[in-house]
Structures are given as structure tokens and as C-alpha cells.
Design a protein around this motif. Structure first.
Motif: not given
Length: 76
Positions: A39-46
């Protein structure tokens, strides 16, 4: 392919999941959420120890312990 834990990723990073290092329960839970190998994911917020990741139009909040068990690699 060299991977690193998802919790080490920078905000805005686009990544591919290469391994799930949890037990059967954690692996099942992550798969139900759509976070499976490939799966491809993107880190939106830490925030604190947790992360908010995007997979397509879905947003998924993960705690630091869970994020530490997901190995990812940058998209080339």
C-alpha cells in the motif's frame, strides 16, 4: 529494499509499506484498515508520538507503537 519504521517518516512523505512486524492481531487490524504490504501512504500530520496517514481518500490515526511496527520505504 531498505526500510524504516513509519514513525520515523517526515510529515508529507509518500511511502510504500514493505512489512508489518506485529503479531497476528495487529497485522489483521492494519489489513482491515487498508494498511497492507504494498500500500502507498502519505504522512499527513505528526503529533506527539502518533501519526495521521492518508491512504487514498481515507485518513487513519496511528499511535507510535503501531507506527513503529510498520516498515516503509520512500516512493521512487
Amino acid at each position: 529494499m531498505k526500510g524504516f519504521p513509519l514513525m520515523m517518516a517526515d510529515e508529507g512523505a509518500c511511502l510504500r509499506i514493505i512489512a508489518l512486524n506485529g503479531g497476528k492481531g495487529l497485522t489483521t487490524r492494519l489489513t482491515e484498515l487498508g494498511l497492507n504490504v504494498g500500500s502507498e501512504v502519505r504522512v499527513v500530520q505528526r503529533q506527539g508520538g502518533g501519526l495521521l496517514v492518508a491512504r487514498g481518500e481515507s485518513r487513519i490515526a496511528l499511535g507510535g507503537g503501531m507506527a513503529a511496527k510498520i516498515l516503509v520505504a520512500p516512493l521512487a
